[in-house]
Design a protein around this motif. Structure first.
Motif, PDB file in Angstrom:
ATOM      1  N   LEU A 150      -8.095  -4.116   6.896  1.00 36.83           N
ATOM      2  CA  LEU A 150      -9.213  -4.200   5.954  1.00 36.83           C
ATOM      3  C   LEU A 150     -10.124  -2.988   6.088  1.00 36.83           C
ATOM      4  O   LEU A 150     -10.623  -2.462   5.089  1.00 36.83           O
ATOM      5  CB  LEU A 150      -9.986  -5.504   6.168  1.00 36.83           C
ATOM      6  CG  LEU A 150      -9.211  -6.777   5.827  1.00 36.83           C
ATOM      7  CD1 LEU A 150      -9.987  -8.006   6.277  1.00 36.83           C
ATOM      8  CD2 LEU A 150      -8.890  -6.841   4.350  1.00 36.83           C
ATOM      9  N   SER A 151     -10.322  -2.533   7.304  1.00 40.06           N
ATOM     10  CA  SER A 151     -11.105  -1.321   7.536  1.00 40.06           C
ATOM     11  C   SER A 151     -10.405  -0.103   6.935  1.00 40.06           C
ATOM     12  O   SER A 151     -11.052   0.794   6.387  1.00 40.06           O
ATOM     13  CB  SER A 151     -11.321  -1.133   9.037  1.00 40.06           C
ATOM     14  OG  SER A 151     -12.010   0.047   9.286  1.00 40.06           O
ATOM     15  N   LEU A 152      -9.088  -0.089   7.028  1.00 39.25           N
ATOM     16  CA  LEU A 152      -8.308   0.999   6.436  1.00 39.25           C
ATOM     17  C   LEU A 152      -8.496   1.028   4.910  1.00 39.25           C
ATOM     18  O   LEU A 152      -8.627   2.104   4.318  1.00 39.25           O
ATOM     19  CB  LEU A 152      -6.831   0.836   6.799  1.00 39.25           C
ATOM     20  CG  LEU A 152      -5.886   1.946   6.406  1.00 39.25           C
ATOM     21  CD1 LEU A 152      -6.255   3.252   7.115  1.00 39.25           C
ATOM     22  CD2 LEU A 152      -4.451   1.560   6.750  1.00 39.25           C
ATOM     23  N   LEU A 153      -8.534  -0.147   4.280  1.00 39.12           N
ATOM     24  CA  LEU A 153      -8.780  -0.197   2.833  1.00 39.12           C
ATOM     25  C   LEU A 153     -10.144   0.399   2.500  1.00 39.12           C
ATOM     26  O   LEU A 153     -10.284   1.134   1.518  1.00 39.12           O
ATOM     27  CB  LEU A 153      -8.682  -1.636   2.311  1.00 39.12           C
ATOM     28  CG  LEU A 153      -7.301  -2.283   2.327  1.00 39.12           C
ATOM     29  CD1 LEU A 153      -7.387  -3.720   1.813  1.00 39.12           C
ATOM     30  CD2 LEU A 153      -6.285  -1.484   1.530  1.00 39.12           C
ATOM     31  N   ASP A 154     -11.136   0.091   3.320  1.00 41.72           N
ATOM     32  CA  ASP A 154     -12.465   0.684   3.122  1.00 41.72           C
ATOM     33  C   ASP A 154     -12.401   2.207   3.253  1.00 41.72           C
ATOM     34  O   ASP A 154     -13.051   2.928   2.494  1.00 41.72           O
ATOM     35  CB  ASP A 154     -13.464   0.131   4.136  1.00 41.72           C
ATOM     36  CG  ASP A 154     -13.811  -1.327   3.894  1.00 41.72           C
ATOM     37  OD1 ASP A 154     -13.706  -1.787   2.743  1.00 41.72           O
ATOM     38  OD2 ASP A 154     -14.192  -1.999   4.877  1.00 41.72           O
ATOM     39  N   ASP A 155     -11.610   2.679   4.210  1.00 37.46           N
ATOM     40  CA  ASP A 155     -11.458   4.131   4.405  1.00 37.46           C
ATOM     41  C   ASP A 155     -10.834   4.799   3.184  1.00 37.46           C
ATOM     42  O   ASP A 155     -11.226   5.900   2.803  1.00 37.46           O
ATOM     43  CB  ASP A 155     -10.619   4.427   5.647  1.00 37.46           C
ATOM     44  CG  ASP A 155     -11.337   4.088   6.943  1.00 37.46           C
ATOM     45  OD1 ASP A 155     -12.569   3.905   6.920  1.00 37.46           O
ATOM     46  OD2 ASP A 155     -10.647   3.996   7.980  1.00 37.46           O
ATOM     47  N   TYR A 156      -9.839   4.145   2.565  1.00 40.89           N
ATOM     48  CA  TYR A 156      -9.220   4.710   1.355  1.00 40.89           C
ATOM     49  C   TYR A 156     -10.247   4.841   0.239  1.00 40.89           C
ATOM     50  O   TYR A 156     -10.319   5.865  -0.440  1.00 40.89           O
ATOM     51  CB  TYR A 156      -8.060   3.838   0.850  1.00 40.89           C
ATOM     52  CG  TYR A 156      -6.863   3.780   1.745  1.00 40.89           C
ATOM     53  CD1 TYR A 156      -6.296   4.922   2.294  1.00 40.89           C
ATOM     54  CD2 TYR A 156      -6.266   2.564   2.040  1.00 40.89           C
ATOM     55  CE1 TYR A 156      -5.177   4.860   3.113  1.00 40.89           C
ATOM     56  CE2 TYR A 156      -5.154   2.488   2.854  1.00 40.89           C
ATOM     57  CZ  TYR A 156      -4.616   3.638   3.391  1.00 40.89           C
ATOM     58  OH  TYR A 156      -3.515   3.558   4.197  1.00 40.89           O
ATOM     59  N   LEU A 157     -11.045   3.782   0.044  1.00 39.41           N
ATOM     60  CA  LEU A 157     -12.077   3.832  -0.998  1.00 39.41           C
ATOM     61  C   LEU A 157     -13.098   4.921  -0.697  1.00 39.41           C
ATOM     62  O   LEU A 157     -13.520   5.656  -1.594  1.00 39.41           O
ATOM     63  CB  LEU A 157     -12.774   2.482  -1.143  1.00 39.41           C
ATOM     64  CG  LEU A 157     -12.027   1.411  -1.924  1.00 39.41           C
ATOM     65  CD1 LEU A 157     -12.809   0.110  -1.920  1.00 39.41           C
ATOM     66  CD2 LEU A 157     -11.752   1.859  -3.348  1.00 39.41           C
ATOM     67  N   SER A 158     -13.490   5.028   0.555  1.00 34.55           N
ATOM     68  CA  SER A 158     -14.453   6.049   0.957  1.00 34.55           C
ATOM     69  C   SER A 158     -13.892   7.454   0.725  1.00 34.55           C
ATOM     70  O   SER A 158     -14.598   8.344   0.249  1.00 34.55           O
ATOM     71  CB  SER A 158     -14.814   5.841   2.429  1.00 34.55           C
ATOM     72  OG  SER A 158     -15.633   6.855   2.884  1.00 34.55           O
ATOM     73  N   ALA A 159     -12.627   7.642   1.044  1.00 33.67           N
ATOM     74  CA  ALA A 159     -11.988   8.953   0.845  1.00 33.67           C
ATOM     75  C   ALA A 159     -11.874   9.302  -0.634  1.00 33.67           C
ATOM     76  O   ALA A 159     -11.835  10.481  -1.000  1.00 33.67           O
ATOM     77  CB  ALA A 159     -10.615   8.975   1.513  1.00 33.67           C
ATOM     78  N   GLN A 175      -3.498   7.780   6.695  1.00 31.14           N
ATOM     79  CA  GLN A 175      -2.071   7.521   6.557  1.00 31.14           C
ATOM     80  C   GLN A 175      -1.845   6.149   5.928  1.00 31.14           C
ATOM     81  O   GLN A 175      -2.646   5.238   6.089  1.00 31.14           O
ATOM     82  CB  GLN A 175      -1.402   7.569   7.933  1.00 31.14           C
ATOM     83  CG  GLN A 175      -1.545   8.899   8.641  1.00 31.14           C
ATOM     84  CD  GLN A 175      -0.886  10.034   7.891  1.00 31.14           C
ATOM     85  OE1 GLN A 175       0.224   9.885   7.385  1.00 31.14           O
ATOM     86  NE2 GLN A 175      -1.573  11.151   7.787  1.00 31.14           N
ATOM     87  N   ARG A 176      -0.738   6.034   5.250  1.00 28.55           N
ATOM     88  CA  ARG A 176      -0.337   4.743   4.688  1.00 28.55           C
ATOM     89  C   ARG A 176       0.112   3.817   5.823  1.00 28.55           C
ATOM     90  O   ARG A 176       0.647   4.279   6.817  1.00 28.55           O
ATOM     91  CB  ARG A 176       0.823   4.923   3.720  1.00 28.55           C
ATOM     92  CG  ARG A 176       0.454   5.644   2.443  1.00 28.55           C
ATOM     93  CD  ARG A 176       1.698   5.874   1.583  1.00 28.55           C
ATOM     94  NE  ARG A 176       1.365   6.543   0.358  1.00 28.55           N
ATOM     95  CZ  ARG A 176       1.175   5.925  -0.809  1.00 28.55           C
ATOM     96  NH1 ARG A 176       1.304   4.625  -0.880  1.00 28.55           N
ATOM     97  NH2 ARG A 176       0.868   6.600  -1.891  1.00 28.55           N
ATOM     98  N   ARG A 177      -0.076   2.533   5.632  1.00 24.53           N
ATOM     99  CA  ARG A 177       0.428   1.554   6.592  1.00 24.53           C
ATOM    100  C   ARG A 177       1.521   0.724   5.922  1.00 24.53           C
ATOM    101  O   ARG A 177       2.689   0.995   6.081  1.00 24.53           O
ATOM    102  CB  ARG A 177      -0.690   0.670   7.117  1.00 24.53           C
ATOM    103  CG  ARG A 177      -0.203  -0.263   8.223  1.00 24.53           C
ATOM    104  CD  ARG A 177      -1.305  -1.055   8.849  1.00 24.53           C
ATOM    105  NE  ARG A 177      -2.207  -0.177   9.584  1.00 24.53           N
ATOM    106  CZ  ARG A 177      -3.323  -0.570  10.159  1.00 24.53           C
ATOM    107  NH1 ARG A 177      -3.689  -1.834  10.088  1.00 24.53           N
ATOM    108  NH2 ARG A 177      -4.087   0.270  10.800  1.00 24.53           N
TER     109      ARG A 177
END
Length: 188
Positions: A150-159, A175-177
């Motif tokens: 879920l944190s990774l999803l936030d990182d994608y949106l932030s990027a 990176q993709r998971r």
């Protein structure tokens, strides 16, 4: 970006109906796919009113946004899918449309504001359905186990500078998971 988000949400809801074992989720996904498709059409028409062809709606607006939706599509469990859709994607789209309504001139951009207002009504319904589904299907240990994703999803949106691109991009390399392996439609 709103068009792209609605289009991708439609794709995800539709792709996940068949393999979803819970009948209530199948029905919810089919309704939500239909609503997203209607908003894709309305947004496409509105962009067509403001631009001459080509409209540029087939282009991916940001590669991080593409990965964000790819990750949700490729979520391996129902719990991850629900959290990605209803706690990340739908709220991000809702916040972007609300920000658009706050920032735009309601007189000059009334047609777009009207589309946003109608979309927000239905996004509220999606969010309420998602919240009820998550409350029943996602327990605390599951949520804790998925915290990194879920944190990774936030990182994608932030990027990507947020779903609407109004924030400065974080510049993170991410990176993709789950989507490192392309999604395969499950017919069963």
């Amino acid at each position: 970006r709103y068009h792209y988000a609605c289009k991708r949400l439609h794709q995800i809801f539709t792709a996940r109906i068949t393999a979803e074992p819970l009948y209530e989720l199948k029905m919810g996904f089919s309704l939500h796919a239909h609503l997203c498709a209607e908003h894709v059409t309305a947004l496409r028409k509105r962009v067509g009113e403001m631009r001459e062809p080509p409209l540029g709606l087939e282009a991916v607006p940001d590669p991080h946004l593409e990965i964000f939706f790819d990750e949700i599509l490729a979520a391996p469990t129902t719990e991850e899918l629900l959290l990605g859709l209803y706690e990340k994607a739908v709220p991000a789209l809702k916040a972007a449309l609300e920000r658009h309504q706050q920032d735009t001139n309601p007189l000059v951009d009334h047609p777009t504001g009207r589309i946003c207002r109608f979309a927000l009504l239905e996004l509220e319904d999606l969010a309420a359905f998602g919240a009820q589904s998550i409350a029943v299907l996602v327990d605390a240990p599951c949520r804790q186990r998925l915290a990194d994703w879920l944190s990774l999803l936030d990182d994608y949106l932030s990027a990507a500078g947020g779903l609407d691109g109004t924030e400065p991009p974080s510049g993170k390399t991410i990176q993709r998971r789950h989507s490192a392996k392309p999604y395969e439609y499950d017919r069963v």
